[in-house]
Design a protein around this motif. Structure first.
Motif, PDB file in Angstrom:
ATOM      1  N   ALA A 236      46.287  39.715   9.935  1.00 46.72           N
ATOM      2  CA  ALA A 236      46.860  39.648   8.594  1.00 46.72           C
ATOM      3  C   ALA A 236      46.029  40.478   7.613  1.00 46.72           C
ATOM      4  N   SER A 240      47.345  43.913   5.748  1.00 39.67           N
ATOM      5  CA  SER A 240      47.268  44.004   4.295  1.00 39.67           C
ATOM      6  C   SER A 240      46.510  45.260   3.873  1.00 39.67           C
ATOM      7  N   ARG A 241      45.425  45.539   4.564  1.00 37.57           N
ATOM      8  CA  ARG A 241      44.642  46.736   4.232  1.00 37.57           C
ATOM      9  C   ARG A 241      45.414  48.006   4.565  1.00 37.57           C
ATOM     10  N   GLU A 243      48.670  48.381   4.291  1.00 33.16           N
ATOM     11  CA  GLU A 243      49.608  48.573   3.187  1.00 33.16           C
ATOM     12  C   GLU A 243      48.900  49.132   1.966  1.00 33.16           C
ATOM     13  N   SER A 244      47.669  48.683   1.732  1.00 32.40           N
ATOM     14  CA  SER A 244      46.900  49.170   0.591  1.00 32.40           C
ATOM     15  C   SER A 244      46.548  50.651   0.749  1.00 32.40           C
TER      16      SER A 244
END
Length: 267
Positions: A236, A240-241, A243-244
């Protein structure tokens, strides 16, 4: 690699195929442009397995590429134990994502670029450099496999511009290859521009693979090796990273324009 089971299998198959063809070592050597003593040394494990030799042997013996295919397996067997699970995950992936802050991702490297990168390790001899190079080039075949639908690579602009006068020819070739890769429908390359001075990806490179079951597996590299990530909470974080980092990168078309601009600036 030479003492491992797959390498022994190659030598046994070579010897069996040669004898079935009713060729002496001397006769076979003439056909593959080796001496009889060299053929003997290969079969006995006294000489390293050679890609050119096995390619010629496949042609002469009509094996359909059996020996060179077995050599690829032997080279994979010779990879560090921590890397093998990721190689298998990579081969079976439907989607691949890779972020690299300092290098062109291995799946998109040219042979010359990859060799130069591998040679920076002063502990590796020429033979080991070429073995590692062969494995890296073979890995790239997954980009043409039907099960892989998309490969998205993100890298920092610094990766493109890290080239002194002596390295620019090689780097120009590499960037041209990246642009060619983008023309493939399943490959997408995105560049994080230099004006984005800070972002979460600078903590280090990582890769993500999505399997046919929809689940993700991650991979982290470091100076001593790498680690496969399969815990839900850790994945997860990586997703998330991703997407960043991806949100900081330029779109596909503008990334290609930037790559072209870099090459033009050198000339």
């Amino acid at each position: 690699m030479e003492g491992e089971p797959t390498a022994e299998l190659i030598r046994a198959q070579l010897r069996r195929l040669r004898m079935n063809a009713e060729l002496s070592q001397e006769e076979f050597g003439k056909l593959v442009h080796f001496s009889g003593s060299q053929v003997s040394a290969v079969e006995l494990g006294q000489r390293p397995l050679d890609r050119f030799f096995l390619k010629r042997a496949d042609e002469v013996l009509g094996t359909g590429g059996l020996l060179t295919s077995l050599l690829k397996l032997a080279e994979r067997d010779g990879q560090p134990s921590w890397f093998r699970p990721w190689l298998e995950t990579e081969r079976q992936a439907q989607q691949l994502r890779c972020y690299q802050p300092s290098l062109v991702p291995g799946l998109l490297q040219t042979e010359n670029y990859a060799r130069a990168i591998i040679r920076t390790d002063a502990m590796l001899g020429d033979d080991e450099v070429e073995k590692r190079l062969a494995v890296r080039m073979d890995r790239q075949s997954i980009l043409t496999q039907p099960n892989l639908t998309t490969f998205v690579a993100v890298m920092d602009e610094l990766v493109l511009r890290r080239a002194d006068e002596s390295f620019r020819g090689l780097m120009s070739q590499q960037i041209a290859h990246l642009i060619e890769c983008v023309e493939r429908s399943k490959v997408s390359v995105h560049i994080v521009p230099a004006e984005v001075s800070l972002h979460v990806g600078l903590a280090g490179p990582f890769s993500l693979a999505r399997g046919s079951d929809g689940g993700w597996v991650g991979y982290l590299e470091n100076q001593l090796g790498g680690a496969v990530i399969d815990k839900e909470d850790d994945l997860a974080v990586l997703l998330s990273r991703w997407e960043s980092v991806r949100s900081e990168a330029l779109p596909r078309g503008r990334s290609v324009d930037l790559m072209k601009e870099v090459m033009t600036s050198w000339s």
